[in-house]
Design a protein around this motif. Structure first.
Motif, short mmCIF file in Angstrom:
data_model
loop_
_atom_site.label_atom_id
_atom_site.label_comp_id
_atom_site.label_asym_id
_atom_site.label_seq_id
_atom_site.Cartn_x
_atom_site.Cartn_y
_atom_site.Cartn_z
N ILE A 88 17.54 24.02 78.00
CA ILE A 88 17.29 22.63 77.62
C ILE A 88 17.49 22.43 76.12
O ILE A 88 18.16 21.49 75.69
N PHE A 89 16.94 23.35 75.33
CA PHE A 89 17.02 23.20 73.88
C PHE A 89 18.45 23.36 73.38
O PHE A 89 18.92 22.59 72.53
N ILE A 90 19.17 24.35 73.90
CA ILE A 90 20.55 24.58 73.45
C ILE A 90 21.44 23.40 73.82
O ILE A 90 22.26 22.94 73.01
N VAL A 91 21.28 22.89 75.04
CA VAL A 91 22.10 21.76 75.48
C VAL A 91 21.79 20.51 74.67
O VAL A 91 22.70 19.84 74.16
N CYS A 92 20.51 20.19 74.54
CA CYS A 92 20.13 18.92 73.90
C CYS A 92 20.26 18.95 72.38
O CYS A 92 20.78 18.00 71.78
N ALA A 93 19.80 20.02 71.75
CA ALA A 93 19.79 20.07 70.29
C ALA A 93 21.10 20.58 69.70
O ALA A 93 21.41 20.31 68.55
N GLY A 94 21.89 21.32 70.50
CA GLY A 94 23.11 21.93 69.99
C GLY A 94 24.40 21.40 70.58
O GLY A 94 25.26 20.89 69.86
N ILE A 95 24.52 21.48 71.89
CA ILE A 95 25.80 21.18 72.53
C ILE A 95 26.11 19.68 72.54
O ILE A 95 27.23 19.26 72.21
N ILE A 96 25.14 18.85 72.91
CA ILE A 96 25.39 17.40 72.98
C ILE A 96 25.76 16.83 71.61
O ILE A 96 26.76 16.11 71.47
N PRO A 97 25.01 17.12 70.52
CA PRO A 97 25.43 16.63 69.20
C PRO A 97 26.80 17.16 68.79
O PRO A 97 27.58 16.43 68.16
N ALA A 98 27.11 18.42 69.14
CA ALA A 98 28.42 18.98 68.79
C ALA A 98 29.53 18.25 69.53
O ALA A 98 30.60 17.98 68.95
N LEU A 99 29.31 17.92 70.80
CA LEU A 99 30.32 17.17 71.56
C LEU A 99 30.55 15.80 70.93
O LEU A 99 31.70 15.35 70.82
N ILE A 100 29.48 15.13 70.55
CA ILE A 100 29.62 13.82 69.90
C ILE A 100 30.42 13.95 68.61
O ILE A 100 31.32 13.14 68.33
N PHE A 101 30.13 14.99 67.82
CA PHE A 101 30.84 15.23 66.57
C PHE A 101 32.33 15.42 66.81
O PHE A 101 33.18 14.80 66.14
#
Length: 363
Positions: free
Chosen positions: A108-121
């Motif tokens: 949950i933490f990796i997906v929400c705090a890391g992967i989703i913001p990186a995809l948006i970027f």
């Protein structure tokens, strides 16, 4: 009969001081000084500048938070009206995602705090890179700040910037974000099923923004010290006319201490929920992309401030400009056309057309 002579002398003295001040500032710009500060004029002036800076911060944060509240409430209302969602729509969606990921805190933490913001970027920067390389669509490229620069962008330099940005994102940012979880678990429950209230998130957002301004300003200004600039920060300043992906094109040491820590410190101190961190990281990555993108696009925050920093090096170190105001590191910026353009563009006419540069003397 003596008064006119005295007045003339005073006027000439003031003019001489102004000319001397401008000459000194210009000389420092030519020599590439790392910083410039005016001589202090007493405690009272410093206090006035501090409160003036705080007014600027309130002026920036206030409307932004109000717009965010209006957007959130508007989205919730439409979802309720057209899709019959309950009043606890966001809570329900979070619980669904939580269960979809098996309740595993690490996932949950990796997906929400890391992967989703990186995809948006990367999605946002992908759109900008198409415009940088092809010069199309024109509804983006016509808003270029530094006319004639990156038109089109050098593809070899772009490839090098992408490689560095990918390395920093996945081999530095992501591990640092993962390390946040045990720190946050030590002080709370960052992945709990219960969402924070929206009002608490707004308070967090304001605190995150102010902490980022403080930490980024001083870490960034430290990197402009000659001993550090040559070996670390010079890499980022290879782009005097930046593009979006250059926002994380930096030496690994700079990326850790000046790019990531100012963003991560607020959520750690506030013991934030992972959804707050996801929103904050996404907003931060979008904001730094906009400030580096090289386009002053309509209805988005102005990138003129940081673009001027890349152009002149020793001005405009911060994010909001509050500490630049306090320390006098925006004085040259305020004398330029870029400062006149430094506002949200509320029309479709590029500011380089409505507020054109002064013609050169040779012309």
């Amino acid at each position: 009969m003596q008064q006119p002579a005295t007045t003339t002398d005073e006027t000439e003295g003031r003019n001489t001081c102004r000319c001397r001040w401008r000459a000194e500032v210009g000389q420092m710009m030519k020599e590439g000084a790392t910083c410039w500060e005016p001589s202090p004029r007493g405690h009272q002036r410093q206090v006035w500048k501090f409160w003036d800076s705080m007014k600027i911060a309130a002026f920036i944060l206030g409307p932004a938070l109000l717009m965010f509240v209006a957007f959130r409430n508007s989205v919730t209302w439409h979802l309720q009206k057209f899709w019959g969602a309950s009043g606890l729509f966001w809570q329900t969606q979070w619980e669904n995602l939580h269960h979809l990921l098996g309740g595993n805190e690490w996932v949950i933490f990796i997906v929400c705090a890391g992967i989703i913001p990186a995809l948006i970027f990367w999605i946002f920067n992908g759109i900008l890179m198409v415009a940088d390389v092809t010069g199309k669509p024109s509804f983006i490229t016509r808003y270029r700040i530094q006319l004639g620069k990156n038109d089109p962008v050098d593809t070899k330099r772009l490839q090098d910037a992408i490689r560095t940005a990918l390395f920093n994102d996945f081999f530095i940012s992501l591990p640092m974000i993962i390390l946040m979880l045990p720190i946050l678990k030590w002080r709370g429950e960052p992945c709990s099923l219960h969402l924070p209230t929206f009002h608490w998130f707004l308070l967090e957002l304001a605190i995150f923004t102010l902490l980022e301004e403080i930490l980024f300003y001083y870490s960034h200004r430290l990197l402009h010290h000659p001993l550090l600039y040559k070996h670390i920060h010079k890499k980022h300043h290879e782009w005097t006319a930046p593009i979006g992906v250059v926002s994380i094109y930096a030496h690994p040491i700079e990326h850790v201490f000046s790019n990531m820590l100012p963003v991560m410190t607020g959520p750690i101190l506030m013991r934030s929920h992972v959804t707050s961190i996801m929103a904050w990281h996404s907003l931060s990555f979008l904001a730094t992309t906009i400030s580096h993108c090289g386009y002053h696009l309509p209805f988005l925050p102005s990138p003129e401030f940081h673009d001027f920093h890349h152009l002149k090096f020793n001005q405009c170190y911060g994010v909001l400009g509050v500490l630049d105001r306090l320390h006098g590191t925006d004085l040259l910026f305020k004398q330029t056309k870029a400062y006149e353009r430094h506002s949200v563009l509320l029309s479709l006419t590029p500011l380089t057309e409505s507020i054109p540069d002064c013609p050169k003397k040779s012309e």
